[in-house]
Design an enzyme around this catalytic site. Structure first.
Site, PDB file in Angstrom:
ATOM      1  N   ASP B 129     119.398  18.450  21.072  1.00 29.15           N
ATOM      2  CA  ASP B 129     118.629  19.688  20.958  1.00 29.15           C
ATOM      3  C   ASP B 129     117.342  19.525  21.755  1.00 29.15           C
ATOM      4  O   ASP B 129     116.581  18.586  21.521  1.00 29.15           O
ATOM      5  CB  ASP B 129     118.319  19.959  19.481  1.00 29.15           C
ATOM      6  CG  ASP B 129     117.948  21.409  19.238  1.00 29.15           C
ATOM      7  OD1 ASP B 129     118.256  22.268  20.102  1.00 29.15           O
ATOM      8  OD2 ASP B 129     117.358  21.701  18.188  1.00 29.15           O
ATOM      9  N   TYR B 131     113.739  21.427  23.518  1.00 27.99           N
ATOM     10  CA  TYR B 131     112.532  22.077  22.974  1.00 27.99           C
ATOM     11  C   TYR B 131     111.913  22.789  24.173  1.00 27.99           C
ATOM     12  O   TYR B 131     110.753  22.602  24.486  1.00 27.99           O
ATOM     13  CB  TYR B 131     111.628  20.960  22.444  1.00 27.99           C
ATOM     14  CG  TYR B 131     110.444  21.294  21.591  1.00 27.99           C
ATOM     15  CD1 TYR B 131     110.525  22.112  20.469  1.00 27.99           C
ATOM     16  CD2 TYR B 131     109.181  20.731  21.893  1.00 27.99           C
ATOM     17  CE1 TYR B 131     109.416  22.356  19.679  1.00 27.99           C
ATOM     18  CE2 TYR B 131     108.079  20.963  21.096  1.00 27.99           C
ATOM     19  CZ  TYR B 131     108.205  21.785  19.995  1.00 27.99           C
ATOM     20  OH  TYR B 131     107.093  22.020  19.201  1.00 27.99           O
ATOM     21  N   HIS B 136     107.579  28.894  22.363  1.00 27.20           N
ATOM     22  CA  HIS B 136     107.902  28.302  21.061  1.00 27.20           C
ATOM     23  C   HIS B 136     107.070  27.049  20.813  1.00 27.20           C
ATOM     24  O   HIS B 136     106.439  26.896  19.765  1.00 27.20           O
ATOM     25  CB  HIS B 136     109.394  27.976  20.991  1.00 27.20           C
ATOM     26  CG  HIS B 136     109.788  27.174  19.784  1.00 27.20           C
ATOM     27  ND1 HIS B 136     109.705  27.670  18.504  1.00 27.20           N
ATOM     28  CD2 HIS B 136     110.256  25.896  19.670  1.00 27.20           C
ATOM     29  CE1 HIS B 136     110.112  26.731  17.644  1.00 27.20           C
ATOM     30  NE2 HIS B 136     110.451  25.656  18.331  1.00 27.20           N
ATOM     31  N   GLU B 202     117.027  29.161  13.841  1.00 27.42           N
ATOM     32  CA  GLU B 202     116.466  28.998  15.186  1.00 27.42           C
ATOM     33  C   GLU B 202     117.430  29.613  16.189  1.00 27.42           C
ATOM     34  O   GLU B 202     118.599  29.213  16.254  1.00 27.42           O
ATOM     35  CB  GLU B 202     116.217  27.520  15.525  1.00 27.42           C
ATOM     36  CG  GLU B 202     115.066  26.917  14.734  1.00 27.42           C
ATOM     37  CD  GLU B 202     114.565  25.585  15.281  1.00 27.42           C
ATOM     38  OE1 GLU B 202     113.359  25.344  15.210  1.00 27.42           O
ATOM     39  OE2 GLU B 202     115.399  24.796  15.772  1.00 27.42           O
ATOM     40  N   GLU B 204     119.013  29.861  19.527  1.00 30.82           N
ATOM     41  CA  GLU B 204     119.175  28.957  20.663  1.00 30.82           C
ATOM     42  C   GLU B 204     120.430  29.326  21.455  1.00 30.82           C
ATOM     43  O   GLU B 204     121.316  30.018  20.948  1.00 30.82           O
ATOM     44  CB  GLU B 204     119.307  27.497  20.180  1.00 30.82           C
ATOM     45  CG  GLU B 204     118.184  27.056  19.253  1.00 30.82           C
ATOM     46  CD  GLU B 204     118.081  25.547  19.084  1.00 30.82           C
ATOM     47  OE1 GLU B 204     118.737  24.815  19.850  1.00 30.82           O
ATOM     48  OE2 GLU B 204     117.336  25.120  18.183  1.00 30.82           O
ATOM     49  N   ASP B 236     120.329  26.931  14.879  1.00 32.57           N
ATOM     50  CA  ASP B 236     119.999  25.589  14.375  1.00 32.57           C
ATOM     51  C   ASP B 236     119.163  25.762  13.098  1.00 32.57           C
ATOM     52  O   ASP B 236     117.934  25.712  13.132  1.00 32.57           O
ATOM     53  CB  ASP B 236     119.216  24.827  15.448  1.00 32.57           C
ATOM     54  CG  ASP B 236     119.120  23.341  15.130  1.00 32.57           C
ATOM     55  OD1 ASP B 236     120.036  22.810  14.485  1.00 32.57           O
ATOM     56  OD2 ASP B 236     118.120  22.719  15.538  1.00 32.57           O
ATOM     57  N   ARG B 240     111.744  24.005   6.933  1.00 31.08           N
ATOM     58  CA  ARG B 240     110.420  23.656   7.471  1.00 31.08           C
ATOM     59  C   ARG B 240     109.603  22.778   6.543  1.00 31.08           C
ATOM     60  O   ARG B 240     108.790  21.973   7.000  1.00 31.08           O
ATOM     61  CB  ARG B 240     109.638  24.937   7.783  1.00 31.08           C
ATOM     62  CG  ARG B 240     110.317  25.863   8.771  1.00 31.08           C
ATOM     63  CD  ARG B 240     110.566  25.195  10.108  1.00 31.08           C
ATOM     64  NE  ARG B 240     111.148  26.140  11.071  1.00 31.08           N
ATOM     65  CZ  ARG B 240     111.563  25.807  12.277  1.00 31.08           C
ATOM     66  NH1 ARG B 240     111.507  24.538  12.677  1.00 31.08           N
ATOM     67  NH2 ARG B 240     112.075  26.709  13.088  1.00 31.08           N
ATOM     68  N   GLN B 243     110.948  19.356   6.922  1.00 34.60           N
ATOM     69  CA  GLN B 243     110.601  18.868   8.262  1.00 34.60           C
ATOM     70  C   GLN B 243     109.167  18.370   8.354  1.00 34.60           C
ATOM     71  O   GLN B 243     108.908  17.303   8.919  1.00 34.60           O
ATOM     72  CB  GLN B 243     110.833  20.007   9.271  1.00 34.60           C
ATOM     73  CG  GLN B 243     110.620  19.596  10.725  1.00 34.60           C
ATOM     74  CD  GLN B 243     110.977  20.715  11.704  1.00 34.60           C
ATOM     75  OE1 GLN B 243     111.493  21.757  11.313  1.00 34.60           O
ATOM     76  NE2 GLN B 243     110.729  20.503  12.979  1.00 34.60           N
ATOM     77  N   TYR B 247     109.009  14.279   9.499  1.00 37.40           N
ATOM     78  CA  TYR B 247     109.283  14.186  10.943  1.00 37.40           C
ATOM     79  C   TYR B 247     108.489  13.120  11.689  1.00 37.40           C
ATOM     80  O   TYR B 247     108.820  12.804  12.840  1.00 37.40           O
ATOM     81  CB  TYR B 247     109.133  15.544  11.615  1.00 37.40           C
ATOM     82  CG  TYR B 247     107.750  15.873  12.101  1.00 37.40           C
ATOM     83  CD1 TYR B 247     106.779  16.298  11.216  1.00 37.40           C
ATOM     84  CD2 TYR B 247     107.412  15.759  13.453  1.00 37.40           C
ATOM     85  CE1 TYR B 247     105.513  16.602  11.659  1.00 37.40           C
ATOM     86  CE2 TYR B 247     106.147  16.059  13.898  1.00 37.40           C
ATOM     87  CZ  TYR B 247     105.196  16.483  12.998  1.00 37.40           C
ATOM     88  OH  TYR B 247     103.936  16.788  13.438  1.00 37.40           O
ATOM     89  N   LYS B 256     117.195  19.379   9.643  1.00 42.61           N
ATOM     90  CA  LYS B 256     118.069  20.030  10.619  1.00 42.61           C
ATOM     91  C   LYS B 256     119.534  19.687  10.427  1.00 42.61           C
ATOM     92  O   LYS B 256     120.388  20.426  10.903  1.00 42.61           O
ATOM     93  CB  LYS B 256     117.680  19.558  12.031  1.00 42.61           C
ATOM     94  CG  LYS B 256     116.241  19.787  12.404  1.00 42.61           C
ATOM     95  CD  LYS B 256     116.047  21.179  12.950  1.00 42.61           C
ATOM     96  CE  LYS B 256     114.678  21.308  13.597  1.00 42.61           C
ATOM     97  NZ  LYS B 256     114.570  22.603  14.279  1.00 42.61           N
ATOM     98  N   THR B 260     124.420  23.474  11.583  1.00 39.67           N
ATOM     99  CA  THR B 260     124.125  24.159  12.844  1.00 39.67           C
ATOM    100  C   THR B 260     125.341  25.041  13.137  1.00 39.67           C
ATOM    101  O   THR B 260     126.467  24.545  13.111  1.00 39.67           O
ATOM    102  CB  THR B 260     123.928  23.144  13.988  1.00 39.67           C
ATOM    103  OG1 THR B 260     122.885  22.235  13.629  1.00 39.67           O
ATOM    104  CG2 THR B 260     123.583  23.834  15.292  1.00 39.67           C
ATOM    105  N   GLU B 367     107.729  31.215  13.430  1.00 40.14           N
ATOM    106  CA  GLU B 367     106.848  31.916  14.359  1.00 40.14           C
ATOM    107  C   GLU B 367     106.701  33.393  14.005  1.00 40.14           C
ATOM    108  O   GLU B 367     105.617  33.946  14.092  1.00 40.14           O
ATOM    109  CB  GLU B 367     107.408  31.815  15.786  1.00 40.14           C
ATOM    110  CG  GLU B 367     107.378  30.424  16.377  1.00 40.14           C
ATOM    111  CD  GLU B 367     108.114  30.385  17.700  1.00 40.14           C
ATOM    112  OE1 GLU B 367     109.305  30.001  17.700  1.00 40.14           O
ATOM    113  OE2 GLU B 367     107.518  30.767  18.722  1.00 40.14           O
TER     114      GLU B 367
END
Lengths: 421, 421
Positions: B129, B131, B136, B202, B204, B236, B240, B243, B247, B256, B260, B367
């Site tokens: 994955d 970024y 973002h 997410e 993607e 994905d 949060r 995470q 992380y 995560k 997915t 976001e």
């Protein structure tokens, strides 16, 4: 003490108490198939199966030994693995005539290990790498963030881990190319492109998952060990200069994914039982889903050797022990699945670098040379800060019993110069 | 304009200009096999193969369509994929009688999409994955580290990426269980255990690798696109609160790896060619190994919808575009392999959340609601800060041609309550 009719030296890694599984191909030709190591020999299980020796077991008629990986066998569960292991152990016992006195079968089903090629034993679906050694995490944290902030706030509360790269896992003996990539040597300069100058090894032990769990259904800490098929040695090659530039905020990527080496023999979890010891005391006590009420570690002695073409012998550069690990395999599995992630047969969960409290028990060059500032002294005045082209790294590990060893054999790999694109 | 003898509405995602590959099983029974979407139909390639329609192609006699995945087809290379695509396109052309006038074969080889179950089209070995969206990364960085330190120092120099979990990738339509886990809501408190309260999606797009590269041999930026078989939509799913606690320093893990979702139809890379556009200008200019001298992005419109059981219709909550991505797929491939990492047929390289400059073009709840502080307003006064149990997230995407669309269909998934262990 149980003995086999096959002679096994006391310091052999493969007595009848071990019986690790592997995948091999006879050098004289033939398809890959599954075998068990016994002394200097490999016992061909596919031939034993054809001869009906497993007719009374659950794997009878399933054709699981004439395969290029252990995955089919691994997808069973502990009772089946135990039954199979006891059957093989009985067949190799000095008192048991079935195979001992079958000269024809012995002549074809037992290969000298020198007469076979060992292959990657498992088709690894996903590879997870933990960071379970407190000494390692503390040393690395001290170097990068100072002594006061060495351990991240989460480290004592959960087994930190991340997803690694499965495609680049190779069998012991495979040469490893020095990676090139992007790095940033000085704070003031723009990043540069070049060969990694800080190539490293990482001494790890890997846990291979047998039975899988269903997505969405966590594995409890009490049952976690039931999911372990066996263990291997792991060298998680690392490029420290690439790592320090790329790793924020999503973790290591190219610094690790060019190669990871594993040993060819998968030591059955059952063979480690006599060597079970408590893991280090955990303070603070972890949350209930990580609380393990029985000893969850194993006394596995580990060593790392370095040898270059110019060296007459290999130099031991580290002597560590699996039992230094703060987080156990059961805790790793319980944590990995607590959110619903599914493990599949053949998945690899590696421990992360295994370092102990003593300086010579550190499991990577980064720590052994304290980020290059204290070079390792080798024979003839040779020294190393990082790995050089031509260096061979060999890791070995074993549990010392009374008059026998349950060993892992070796994982070895030589550094080749980079392939320039 | 090329037309098929099969009627296709102008807003269909599957005109003859697209011809995406998928794996399906007829609801009336039968083995999984490979098909191509055309209008509301699926064309069974296994039947066409049996009938000799691919006898003049490189895949003739290889039995690649009666398989439960696209991997065998993907392991070929661009010239073979192009030849096959042109053959299928010719067979579906309104002017071509071979299939059009073969009523018997048409009756058995064309299924209404409603009459089939779509399966995970690819056996995904490794999932990476990235970024790659600057908007973002900037938004997330601003929320967590402040505006001045939003982008990490490496972000403008390389496509940041990390390894994801392959085992938990599911096909569109699969329900997703809310994860439980460890988190730390307040700075002063010890960590707690519980259900994730900050469940997110997410938006993607995923790039599926066809041809692989040999370990140790990087793929040059000029040749990188040759390795792409096709594209899918990716959701994905992310937790949060899990995470933000876990992380550091090795990246996201349990936040995560519980699920997915990907869309079932793999849009061939060739079908996107008419929609090629330049990626955003890159400043600073990247290092030579990442320098792409031709337009490397695609104008793919993307939308995200949210619907709960109580809602009469789905609410559009985001409208974004693939061309917002700062780092291109070719750059991702060149970077991924520069250290020697090998890609294999079926590997998934996802873009990371795709956000644009406008507020409603942001690709995740984190976001869109600015970490929960600005709830999304939905129909009937309903609002959302994070996803709730029962919410269905649907993503769609398409390229708008002159009178036709090359579309991705949908990736959809509904949130189930957690399975408590």
């Amino acid at each position: 003490m149980v003995r086999s009719f096959i002679d096994v030296e006391p310091d052999s890694h493969f007595p009848i108490q071990n019986l690790p599984y592997g995948v091999f191909r006879p050098l004289k030709g033939g398809q890959p198939r599954i075998g068990v190591a016994i002394g200097n020999y490999v016992l061909d299980l596919a031939q034993l199966d054809s001869a009906g020796y497993f007719d009374q077991t659950a794997v009878s008629g399933k054709n699981i030994f004439s395969q290029p990986s252990l995955n089919a066998l691994m997808s069973y569960s502990r009772p089946v693995w135990k039954e199979l292991r006891l059957t093989i152990r009985r067949l190799l016992d000095v008192e048991e005539p079935a195979l001992r006195d079958n000269k024809g079968l012995r002549a074809t089903a037992l290969y000298l290990q020198n007469d076979v090629e060992l292959l990657l034993p498992v088709e690894i679906g996903d590879y997870t790498d933990f960071y379970a050694s407190k000494d390692h995490a503390t040393n690395v944290g001290t170097m990068f963030r100072g002594k006061e902030n060495a351990l991240m706030p989460n480290w004592l509360h959960l087994p930190v881990g991340y997803h690694g790269r499965a495609s680049s896992i190779v069998i012991s003996g495979t040469d490893v190319r020095r990676p090139q990539g992007q790095m940033k040597p000085l704070d003031s300069a723009p990043p540069i492109f070049g060969l990694s100058r800080q190539l490293d090894f990482e001494l790890e032990v890997g846990c291979l998952i047998g039975t899988g769990n269903e997505q969405g259904l966590p594995v409890s800490i009490e049952k976690a060990e039931d999911y372990i098929f066996g263990l291997v040695l792991v060298n998680d090659w690392s490029a420290r200069d690439i790592q320090s530039w790329e790793y924020q905020p999503l973790g290591p990527f190219l610094a690790k994914n060019f190669a990871t080496s594993i040993s060819p023999w998968v030591v059955p979890f059952e063979a480690l039982e006599p060597f079970r010891v408590p893991a280090p005391k955990q303070d603070p006590e972890p949350l209930p889903y990580l609380r393990q009420n029985s000893p969850g570690s194993f006394n596995i002695q580990l060593e790392v050797y370095l040898q270059s073409d110019a060296m007459k012998r290999r130099n031991r550069i580290s002597a560590s022990n699996f039992s230094y690990l703060y987080w156990t395999m059961a805790q790793q599995i319980a944590h990995h699945t607590i959110g619903g992630c599914n493990l599949r047969p053949g998945d690899l969960l590696a421990s992360g670098t295994i370092s102990g409290p003593a300086k010579d028990s550190r499991g990577c060059m980064l720590e052994l040379t304290w980020r290059g500032s204290e070079p390792l002294q080798l024979e003839n005045g040779d020294e190393r800060t990082w790995l050089e082209d031509g260096d061979t790294i060999t890791m070995t590990g074993w549990c010392q019993g009374d008059g026998y060893r349950v060993g892992f054999g070796e994982v070895t790999g030589r550094v080749l110069p980079a392939a320039l694109s």
